[in-house]
Design a protein around this motif. Structure first.
Motif, PDB file in Angstrom:
ATOM      1  N   UNK A 133      -9.902 -11.436   8.053  1.00  0.00           N
ATOM      2  CA  UNK A 133      -9.714 -10.872   9.399  1.00  0.00           C
ATOM      3  C   UNK A 133     -10.352  -9.494   9.549  1.00  0.00           C
ATOM      4  N   UNK A 134     -11.021  -9.031   8.488  1.00  0.00           N
ATOM      5  CA  UNK A 134     -11.689  -7.729   8.542  1.00  0.00           C
ATOM      6  C   UNK A 134     -10.894  -6.589   7.946  1.00  0.00           C
ATOM      7  N   UNK A 135      -9.605  -6.815   7.637  1.00  0.00           N
ATOM      8  CA  UNK A 135      -8.789  -5.760   7.042  1.00  0.00           C
ATOM      9  C   UNK A 135      -9.230  -5.485   5.606  1.00  0.00           C
ATOM     10  N   UNK A 136      -8.990  -4.262   5.170  1.00  0.00           N
ATOM     11  CA  UNK A 136      -9.270  -3.842   3.799  1.00  0.00           C
ATOM     12  C   UNK A 136      -8.058  -3.072   3.291  1.00  0.00           C
ATOM     13  N   UNK A 137      -7.625  -3.387   2.062  1.00  0.00           N
ATOM     14  CA  UNK A 137      -6.483  -2.676   1.480  1.00  0.00           C
ATOM     15  C   UNK A 137      -6.916  -2.068   0.154  1.00  0.00           C
ATOM     16  N   UNK A 138      -6.841  -0.731   0.082  1.00  0.00           N
ATOM     17  CA  UNK A 138      -7.192  -0.017  -1.140  1.00  0.00           C
ATOM     18  C   UNK A 138      -5.970   0.080  -2.049  1.00  0.00           C
ATOM     19  N   UNK A 139      -6.235   0.160  -3.351  1.00  0.00           N
ATOM     20  CA  UNK A 139      -5.133   0.286  -4.288  1.00  0.00           C
ATOM     21  C   UNK A 139      -5.625   0.579  -5.686  1.00  0.00           C
ATOM     22  N   UNK A 140      -4.657   0.636  -6.614  1.00  0.00           N
ATOM     23  CA  UNK A 140      -4.977   0.907  -8.015  1.00  0.00           C
ATOM     24  C   UNK A 140      -4.915  -0.353  -8.867  1.00  0.00           C
ATOM     25  N   UNK A 141      -3.959  -1.227  -8.560  1.00  0.00           N
ATOM     26  CA  UNK A 141      -3.791  -2.485  -9.284  1.00  0.00           C
ATOM     27  C   UNK A 141      -3.723  -3.609  -8.257  1.00  0.00           C
ATOM     28  N   UNK A 142      -4.369  -4.730  -8.589  1.00  0.00           N
ATOM     29  CA  UNK A 142      -4.424  -5.867  -7.670  1.00  0.00           C
ATOM     30  C   UNK A 142      -3.845  -7.095  -8.376  1.00  0.00           C
ATOM     31  N   UNK A 143      -2.942  -7.770  -7.680  1.00  0.00           N
ATOM     32  CA  UNK A 143      -2.236  -8.906  -8.270  1.00  0.00           C
ATOM     33  C   UNK A 143      -2.555 -10.171  -7.477  1.00  0.00           C
TER      34      UNK A 143
END
Length: 647
Positions: A133-143
């Motif tokens: 949908x075009x959203x982006x989520x930044x983070x340190x760890x991805x599960x």
């Protein structure tokens, strides 16, 4: 640390709850819009339920679902081949559990309409997840918690090679209050023993049941998507199955049912790549025969959260998580494949070879009995009053010297019939009644002799044969079974010749009562005859009689009730350096080992005086930790503590 979870199913939500409760920033990304979980229902056992109870410990929230305390396996003609009591199982609708976990998270922490597209990397490291949908989520760890067809797994490891399960499963939820209420707490399964076809049903409430049909598509098959054809297919394939099966099908909305093409893949060499890690079906997909998928996802979540919170780096946490979980996952994978093969080709297998389709029973290791230096052959009988009187000593011996002794139970055949009984002064049931009253008072073990006046036993052979039948299933449970029928006859005045009581005792101790009856009528009879022959060979004329041996020298025989020190001395004669285990005399510990105890047993094991023991037992009863059954001549106390190591 910010953790980005991709997939808002049960595994992802469980992980989110653990992390949120420990003040870790977490965002759950779910592909569906406004969804609280799809699917129908599943069974959950101790590991999963313990996690749920931990999450709600500080709240008054009740667990979703219905308890399941019985499994019954029948053939299509209605013949019951297994009937087993279940401990701590629950049937939960997937939507109910998803909503349950979702509601513990703050508003906005789960973001929907986010179907995973790809990772964004900087200098080779994943820094964000991008969605369609075009959203982006930044983070340190991805599960990656996005299921068996995980896009996250494909993004870090590439495609896996799926192995076809060769079995299909149709699932649905039927609304039939009459059937649901009459089967509350029961997992019923009807299964052919000639080809791969089975039907199972479990109530999820007082109005509805979840059901499934497992079948070999080589027998017959149908295309998914047409509810009318699906209904006809199920009714046709299950034509020879009992009426209640068709009542379920006729109560089902087939537009909500679907066909599940089962499949799995070999266990991955790792569940992570740099700062991306997989849990649940994304990490390890197994066939449905183990009933373990949901619980495994929740256990993954707990282990991963625990390691992330306890270790110095995510790399260390991911490594420890894999090491802890991969071995069990391998077992489940191979177990599921073995059960599938048995399902597809059941011919030539006895009824006992059809395992209960619940993972904790199937992966339980049956360790061969360790060779111990002291062999004790215990000649006993279910209705022998002196064998009941020495119970406190036998239990103490097991606790203090269990590391050194193998205790072998042999049924002695005390009462073939009253016509054939010629021992001592007891010649008729009323004599036995008087003896029990006197012996119980003398040795402070409660016995109610009125059973011999109200409903006298004509022989001790039937309960002895039942014990041998129990031994064929599980030697440890057989000992618990023997204890239970002793309580029935000595305290509850129940005639344990009657099958209704033997069946209940089997059920109470986790034995398959249907199998017990078959063995009781067949194999166990010959085993009991072997015990009687051993009685003759050893020259045993009274009970209890115990033979202590090191396996080389001539056994030492002990008859009747002896001081504990005599039994202890015989062990030390064989193993002079044997170290007596100091018993934890805390009441909780004792009741964990022995879920029922008389006053005399508690006094013997706790080393308290009778007055101190009485005060302790009454206090525990008052606080609700134990219950009591009052017989005419004394109490038996029944634990409500968790019985973890019962012997």
């Amino acid at each position: 640390m910010k953790v980005v979870i991709i997939g808002g199913g049960i595994g992802g939500l469980t992980l989110a709850n653990y992390l949120h409760n420990n003040n870790v920033e977490v965002v759950v990304n779910e592909r569906a819009v406004g969804s609280k979980g799809g699917g129908h229902a599943f069974l959950m056992h101790t590991d999963g339920l313990a996690i749920l109870r931990e999450l709600i410990a500080a709240t008054e929230t009740k667990l979703p679902g219905k308890g399941v305390d019985k499994f019954s396996l029948k053939r299509p003609d209605g013949d019951e081949v297994q009937c087993v009591q279940l401990d701590n199982w629950r049937c939960i609708k997937r939507t109910d559990l998803t909503r349950f976990l979702y509601d513990f998270l703050p508003a906005g922490q789960v973001k929907d309409n986010r179907e995973f597209s790809h990772f964004i990397r900087e200098e080779g490291k994943v820094v964000a997840a991008a969605f369609l949908n075009g959203d982006v989520e930044y983070g340190d760890i991805f599960v990656g918690a996005d299921g068996g067809f995980s896009k996250v797994r494909q993004a870090i490891f590439g495609p896996v090679e799926f192995q076809p399960g060769r079995v299909k499963e149709i699932v649905g939820i039927a609304y039939n209050a009459e059937l649901a209420q009459s089967n509350i707490g029961v997992f019923n399964k009807f299964q052919r023993n000639t080809s791969g076809l089975a039907f199972g049903m479990i109530p999820t409430s007082e109005q509805e049941l979840v059901w499934f049909m497992q079948y070999d598509p080589a027998i017959s098959d149908v295309e998914d998507g047409d509810s009318g054809k699906l209904q006809v297919f199920c009714n046709t394939l299950l034509q020879s199955f009992p009426a209640e099966v068709h009542q379920v099908l006729n109560s089902n909305d087939f537009s909500t049912s679907y066909i599940w093409n089962t499949r799995d893949f070999d266990v991955l060499p790792a569940f992570s790549d740099d700062n991306v890690v997989l849990i649940g079906d994304a990490a390890h997909l197994a066939l449905p025969f183990t009933s373990a998928g949901t619980t495994n996802a929740m256990v993954d979540a707990k282990v991963l959260a625990t390691k992330l919170l306890a270790t110095n780096s995510y790399a260390e946490a991911f490594s420890e998580y894999y090491n802890l979980r991969s071995a069990e996952v391998v077992e489940h994978l191979h177990l599921g494949r073995g059960l599938r093969d048995l399902f597809l080709d059941p011919l030539g297998h006895d009824d006992e070879e059809f395992p209960i389709p619940l993972i904790d029973d199937k992966v339980r290791k049956v360790n061969p009995q360790l060779k111990k230096p002291v062999e004790i052959v215990y000649f006993t009988d279910p209705i022998c009053s002196t064998c009941w009187i020495i119970q406190p000593l036998i239990r103490k011996l097991k606790l203090e010297y269990g590391a050194y002794i193998n205790l072998r139970y042999v049924m002695g055949g005390l009462l073939p019939s009253w016509e054939a009984y010629t021992k001592g002064k007891i010649q008729k049931p009323s004599d036995a009644a008087e003896h029990w009253e006197e012996a119980g008072a003398q040795h402070e073990m409660p016995m109610d002799g009125d059973v011999w006046l109200e409903d006298p036993l004509s022989s001790s052979y039937p309960p002895s044969i039942a014990f041998k039948a129990a031994q064929l299933q599980d030697p440890d449970k057989a000992v618990s079974f023997l204890r239970r029928i002793q309580e029935m006859v000595f305290l509850e005045k129940k005639n344990i010749i009657k099958w209704e009581f033997l069946k209940q005792a089997a059920f109470d101790n986790g034995l398959d009562s249907a199998r017990l009856y078959r063995d009781y009528e067949g194999k166990a009879v010959e085993l009991f005859k072997e015990d009687l022959e051993l009685v003759k060979q050893r020259g045993v004329v009274s009970f209890p009689t115990l033979f202590f041996s090191d396996g080389v020298s001539e056994p030492v025989m002990v008859k009747g009730v002896q001081p504990y020190e005599v039994l202890e001395r015989l062990i030390l004669d064989i193993v002079p350096d044997a170290q007596k285990l100091q018993i934890d005399t805390d009441a909780r510990s004792l009741f964990t080992h022995f879920p029922t105890m008389t006053d005399k047993e508690f006094v013997t094991l706790s080393n308290l005086s009778r007055e101190e023991a009485a005060d302790m037992l009454n206090s525990l009863h008052g606080e609700g930790s134990i219950e009591k059954y009052a017989s005419k001549n004394g109490m038996i106390w029944i634990s409500k503590f968790d019985c973890l190591n019962c012997i």
